[in-house]
Design a protein around this motif. Sequence first.
Motif, PDB file in Angstrom:
ATOM      1  N   GLN A   1      -6.063  20.289   2.321  1.00  0.00           N
ATOM      2  CA  GLN A   1      -5.434  19.092   1.752  1.00  0.00           C
ATOM      3  C   GLN A   1      -4.647  18.342   2.824  1.00  0.00           C
ATOM      4  OE1 GLN A   1      -3.338  21.124  -1.486  1.00  0.00           O
ATOM      5  NE2 GLN A   1      -4.239  19.671  -2.927  1.00  0.00           N
ATOM      6  N   ILE A   2      -3.892  19.085   3.645  1.00  0.00           N
ATOM      7  CA  ILE A   2      -3.097  18.469   4.714  1.00  0.00           C
ATOM      8  C   ILE A   2      -4.014  17.735   5.688  1.00  0.00           C
ATOM      9  CG2 ILE A   2      -1.650  18.977   6.738  1.00  0.00           C
ATOM     10  CD1 ILE A   2      -0.372  21.222   5.019  1.00  0.00           C
ATOM     11  N   LYS A   3      -5.134  18.357   6.046  1.00  0.00           N
ATOM     12  CA  LYS A   3      -6.095  17.706   6.950  1.00  0.00           C
ATOM     13  C   LYS A   3      -6.644  16.431   6.318  1.00  0.00           C
ATOM     14  CE  LYS A   3     -10.219  18.534   9.703  1.00  0.00           C
ATOM     15  NZ  LYS A   3     -11.360  19.404   9.975  1.00  0.00           N
ATOM     16  N   PHE A   4      -6.937  16.482   5.023  1.00  0.00           N
ATOM     17  CA  PHE A   4      -7.444  15.315   4.294  1.00  0.00           C
ATOM     18  C   PHE A   4      -6.406  14.194   4.295  1.00  0.00           C
ATOM     19  CE2 PHE A   4      -7.556  13.025   0.198  1.00  0.00           C
ATOM     20  CZ  PHE A   4      -8.789  12.400   0.314  1.00  0.00           C
ATOM     21  N   PHE A   5      -5.134  14.532   3.985  1.00  0.00           N
ATOM     22  CA  PHE A   5      -4.073  13.528   3.957  1.00  0.00           C
ATOM     23  C   PHE A   5      -3.874  12.904   5.337  1.00  0.00           C
ATOM     24  CE2 PHE A   5      -1.807  15.998   0.312  1.00  0.00           C
ATOM     25  CZ  PHE A   5      -2.698  15.475  -0.600  1.00  0.00           C
TER      26      PHE A   5
ATOM     27  N   ASN B   1      -4.167   8.383   9.011  1.00  0.00           N
ATOM     28  CA  ASN B   1      -4.583   7.890  10.334  1.00  0.00           C
ATOM     29  C   ASN B   1      -5.622   6.790  10.217  1.00  0.00           C
ATOM     30  OD1 ASN B   1      -2.883   9.472  11.875  1.00  0.00           O
ATOM     31  ND2 ASN B   1      -4.339  11.159  12.022  1.00  0.00           N
ATOM     32  N   ASP B   2      -6.597   6.969   9.322  1.00  0.00           N
ATOM     33  CA  ASP B   2      -7.625   5.946   9.133  1.00  0.00           C
ATOM     34  C   ASP B   2      -6.995   4.617   8.724  1.00  0.00           C
ATOM     35  OD1 ASP B   2      -9.718   7.586   9.793  1.00  0.00           O
ATOM     36  OD2 ASP B   2     -10.322   8.020   7.737  1.00  0.00           O
ATOM     37  N   TYR B   3      -6.027   4.700   7.824  1.00  0.00           N
ATOM     38  CA  TYR B   3      -5.388   3.461   7.360  1.00  0.00           C
ATOM     39  C   TYR B   3      -4.508   2.849   8.457  1.00  0.00           C
ATOM     40  CZ  TYR B   3      -2.912  -0.058   4.833  1.00  0.00           C
ATOM     41  OH  TYR B   3      -2.405  -1.278   4.471  1.00  0.00           O
TER      42      TYR B   3
ATOM     43  N   ILE C   1       0.850  -1.184   0.000  1.00  0.00           N
ATOM     44  CA  ILE C   1       0.000   0.000   0.000  1.00  0.00           C
ATOM     45  C   ILE C   1       0.888   1.238   0.000  1.00  0.00           C
ATOM     46  CG2 ILE C   1      -1.864   1.223   1.207  1.00  0.00           C
ATOM     47  CD1 ILE C   1      -2.545  -1.696   0.252  1.00  0.00           C
ATOM     48  N   ASP C   2       0.652   2.106  -0.950  1.00  0.00           N
ATOM     49  CA  ASP C   2       1.389   3.369  -1.050  1.00  0.00           C
ATOM     50  C   ASP C   2       0.502   4.463  -0.472  1.00  0.00           C
ATOM     51  OD1 ASP C   2       3.122   5.404  -1.748  1.00  0.00           O
ATOM     52  OD2 ASP C   2       2.613   5.373  -3.876  1.00  0.00           O
ATOM     53  N   LEU C   3       0.938   5.015   0.661  1.00  0.00           N
ATOM     54  CA  LEU C   3       0.156   6.054   1.341  1.00  0.00           C
ATOM     55  C   LEU C   3       0.661   7.447   0.971  1.00  0.00           C
ATOM     56  CD1 LEU C   3      -0.166   4.591   4.959  1.00  0.00           C
ATOM     57  CD2 LEU C   3      -1.928   4.677   3.207  1.00  0.00           C
ATOM     58  N   PRO C   4      -0.196   8.468   1.119  1.00  0.00           N
ATOM     59  CA  PRO C   4       0.274   9.839   0.897  1.00  0.00           C
ATOM     60  C   PRO C   4       1.436  10.149   1.836  1.00  0.00           C
ATOM     61  CG  PRO C   4      -2.117   9.786   1.071  1.00  0.00           C
ATOM     62  CD  PRO C   4      -1.620   8.422   1.461  1.00  0.00           C
ATOM     63  N   GLY C   5       2.279  11.090   1.433  1.00  0.00           N
ATOM     64  CA  GLY C   5       3.428  11.455   2.255  1.00  0.00           C
ATOM     65  C   GLY C   5       3.032  12.335   3.429  1.00  0.00           C
TER      66      GLY C   5
END
Length: 192
Positions: free
Chosen positions: A83-87, A92-94, A69-73
């Motif tokens: 965007q930062i809050k979304f990432f 965290n969810d993952y 799994i490749d997660l956002p940085g």
Amino acid sequence: MKISFIKSASKIEDWIQDDVTEFCFIGRSNTGKSSLINALANAKVAHSSSKPGRTNVVNFFNCGKFRIIDLPGYGYAKASKSQIKFFDTLINDYILHRKNLFGVFQICDANVITEEDAKMSKFFNERFINHFIVLNKTDKMPLSKYQNNMPKVCKFLNVNFDKIILVSAKKKIGINEINSKIKQALASINKR
């Protein structure tokens, strides 16, 4: 390693629902996660960009008996507050709720290890037995310089030496060691 892209998802409800073991790749937004996945696959399966921070979804890759799994940085190069809050929420969810997750490969730039890397290392270390630090971009200096610096790096990131893998995705150095760590982790599941 045979790796193929499955899908991207920006919401939990779009994640694959099964019991296949997953190993996630996460790091600051310019550490070369996509390039590393391509080096593991020996093919271009992950989109890599010259501009950091392009991964803004959870990317699922099939590796046969497991998934990568490749997660956002984290430590975003250029992103708005929303965007930062979304990432952050996505990560965290993952990390905190994904039952399939069995190991974390934290990708760091071997030439620029930050306080944020250390903070994330502590976070992962407390949650996962299979937490490995992949120091990428080791082609910038002689390998001996990185090896000599290992005691300081281990102390700064609060990990044992056996948890660190020196890698260059560009020159495909250390790729086999990542494969070995994954195989060892999968073998430990089968022994349970």
